[in-house]
Design an enzyme around this catalytic site. Sequence first.
Site, PDB file in Angstrom:
ATOM      1  N   LEU A   1       0.857  -1.188   0.000  1.00 36.78           N
ATOM      2  CA  LEU A   1       0.000   0.000   0.000  1.00 36.78           C
ATOM      3  C   LEU A   1       0.891   1.237   0.000  1.00 36.78           C
ATOM      4  O   LEU A   1       0.860   2.031   0.917  1.00 36.78           O
ATOM      5  CB  LEU A   1      -0.912  -0.015   1.225  1.00 36.78           C
ATOM      6  CG  LEU A   1      -2.389  -0.284   0.930  1.00 36.78           C
ATOM      7  CD1 LEU A   1      -3.230  -0.124   2.183  1.00 36.78           C
ATOM      8  CD2 LEU A   1      -2.913   0.591  -0.182  1.00 36.78           C
ATOM      9  N   HIS A   2       1.710   1.337  -1.044  1.00 38.17           N
ATOM     10  CA  HIS A   2       2.667   2.437  -1.086  1.00 38.17           C
ATOM     11  C   HIS A   2       2.181   3.535  -2.009  1.00 38.17           C
ATOM     12  O   HIS A   2       1.039   3.497  -2.455  1.00 38.17           O
ATOM     13  CB  HIS A   2       4.040   1.906  -1.484  1.00 38.17           C
ATOM     14  CG  HIS A   2       4.620   1.011  -0.435  1.00 38.17           C
ATOM     15  ND1 HIS A   2       5.786   0.346  -0.591  1.00 38.17           N
ATOM     16  CD2 HIS A   2       4.160   0.677   0.791  1.00 38.17           C
ATOM     17  CE1 HIS A   2       6.036  -0.367   0.505  1.00 38.17           C
ATOM     18  NE2 HIS A   2       5.051  -0.186   1.351  1.00 38.17           N
ATOM     19  N   ALA A   3       3.056   4.482  -2.274  1.00 37.80           N
ATOM     20  CA  ALA A   3       2.618   5.723  -2.905  1.00 37.80           C
ATOM     21  C   ALA A   3       1.577   5.547  -4.008  1.00 37.80           C
ATOM     22  O   ALA A   3       0.485   6.076  -3.916  1.00 37.80           O
ATOM     23  CB  ALA A   3       3.820   6.491  -3.422  1.00 37.80           C
TER      24      ALA A   3
END
Lengths: 89, 608
Positions: free
Chosen positions: A15-17
């Site tokens: 759940l990154h950028a």
Amino acid sequence: MRIEKVIKIKNPQGLHARPAALLVQIANKYGVSLKIKKGKTVVDGKSIMGILMLEAGEGSQVHVVVEGESAEEALREIEELLENAEPVE
Amino acid sequence: MRNQLNKVLEGIPASPGIAIGPAYPYGKERFVLYRKKISEEDVPKEIAKFEEALIKTRQEILELQRNLSQKGAASDKIFEVHLLLLEDRMLIEDVIKELKERKFCVEYIFSQVLKKYINAFSQMGDSYIRERTADISDVGRRILKHLLGQDEGQPLRLEEPSIIVAHDLSPSDTATMSKENLLAFVTDIGGKTSHTAIIAKSLEIPAVVGLQIATRVIKSGDLLIIDGNEGKVIINPDTKTLRKYQKEKDRTIVEIQQLESLVGDLPAETKDGKKVIVASNIEFPSEVDSVISHNSEGIGLFRTEFLYMGRDDLPSEEEQFEVYRQVAERVKPYDVIIRTLDIGGDKFLSQIEMPKDMHSFLGWRAIRFCLARPDIFKVQLRAILRASAFGNVKIMFPMISCVEELKQAKSVLTEVKRELSRQKIKFNKNIEIGVMIEVPSAAVISDLLAKEVDFFSIGTNDLVQYTLAVDRANEKVAYLYRATHLAILRLIKTTIENAHNNGIWVGMCGEMAGELPLIVLLLGLGLDEFSVPPISVPKIKYVIRNVSFEEAKKIAEQALLLNSADEIEEFLSKRMKNILDRCISDNVCDVCDLTGLMPKKKRSKKRG
């Protein structure tokens, strides 16, 4: 309508950028309220800062709570995003 | 509160000379914030101010994004994240909540909230998320600027003569900075060949780098003495110290003027008649004045990065052509060697989002970048070729590491030449092409490269860093950075021999070419051209005019038989001292203690 679901993140980016940004966009598009829980932490799914702070990488489990008229559609898209093993652009 | 008197900081001397003036703290992180208490009634006004700053920041980011996508740059995605951060409800709600509870002005509250987030993010376990800290602080800085009513990207203009004190200076900082009233640079980090050092030398102002705590200790308006010879910074000196340095400063100016009047426009010719070229390295077209006034024989390295930095768009062919043409016309009949875009390593473009691998000196940079982006490369080549119709322009490719790369670059050049011919646009069809020898592999295969080009220019800054595996910006390993390491000298020797065997000439445009004790060595190894900051030109000509080529050859031979950099430096310093001593006994002049090698008592009383 209120739906809850536990999702295991298969997306290699976690759940990154980029996926985090898409998640916020999905919540805004359907006008739903979105809460994401990981362990004891609960964050607002419309806050990218909050989502990033979860540090939910690939393989981690999150508990998603969607509330609103289009909750079902929103959840479907969220599942697609997080369970997709292909990195998103 | 002001600093105590005569506090001394020691750093690395990066550019010689003495400067005296008030400190001007400069840096992106630096905002002057006041913690102003507000009343209950002021709260809505402060919230409105915050909203206005958010709207302005949003417009600014959208504009940046638009400019980028117009240019077809693929990665404007980062701004999407920035926009989300900007609109982040967690952040906004936090600010409003704190504002209502604590009742301080919004600038202060916002900076505190921002700090809290930055701290939290920078301690995250996940490295990817940790790196988002940079995005948060970038957006935060934009908002803060609008809250404080400062415009982003307003280039620095100094109202009075001042000394810039910064954590570090990036090429885009120095490219946009107005050079007026600029007395000296002082930075926390960096080494002898960092960007700050190179710029300071080309601007002929002193610089001390690697001071570590300068930005923390020095306050705005502190009176500073910068001793760029010794690497010292004295904060708020007393009158006695001040007078001593003022005298030293005056003396240096007189000595440089004497040396200049002595050498004048005489050629750099040894006593036995061997002529070499002493040319200049420049960064900005405005330095051409200095090139001419120091009687430099043209420009051995014209860096072109300044054209690309500190702006949102790419320079057009027309704009580049005008710059190259003017420089070429002004230095005529001498040469100007234009180096094609050398971006990456420590120099970045703001127009194109730079992937992380460009931050490495070993990564996607210089010619590698240009070959991958022919759209950018060809525009520059067209501009250079067109300028070649107006002066003696030569082209130089940086960072070549193998023959294939060079052939590829040459074929792009041929293509551009064909286009110009088809369009009946004038250019010099026989324009000379050179490569920079700055990657060890290029030096080793210089016999093969020599068959492909008209000249070499040895770039010692990178050559030393690559050969010795020493990051030149890292002050912790700076002690290992030695141009006199035998590995370097052997590579230089090989390069010069291979060039001469193939009938081409070799220059040097690194810092090494300007270091006094090394001049005789390089001359003896057969170097044909020295390219140095304009201010160093008279010094080098002076030394060359006072030795014979035969003597220089012997000195080089002996030096290469020694075993270590220390031994070599000691040997060369001694020989240099002998040469300068000899000049003095010939009553030629008394300016030689400019070098720092001469004991003061030996100075002759007679003026040359």
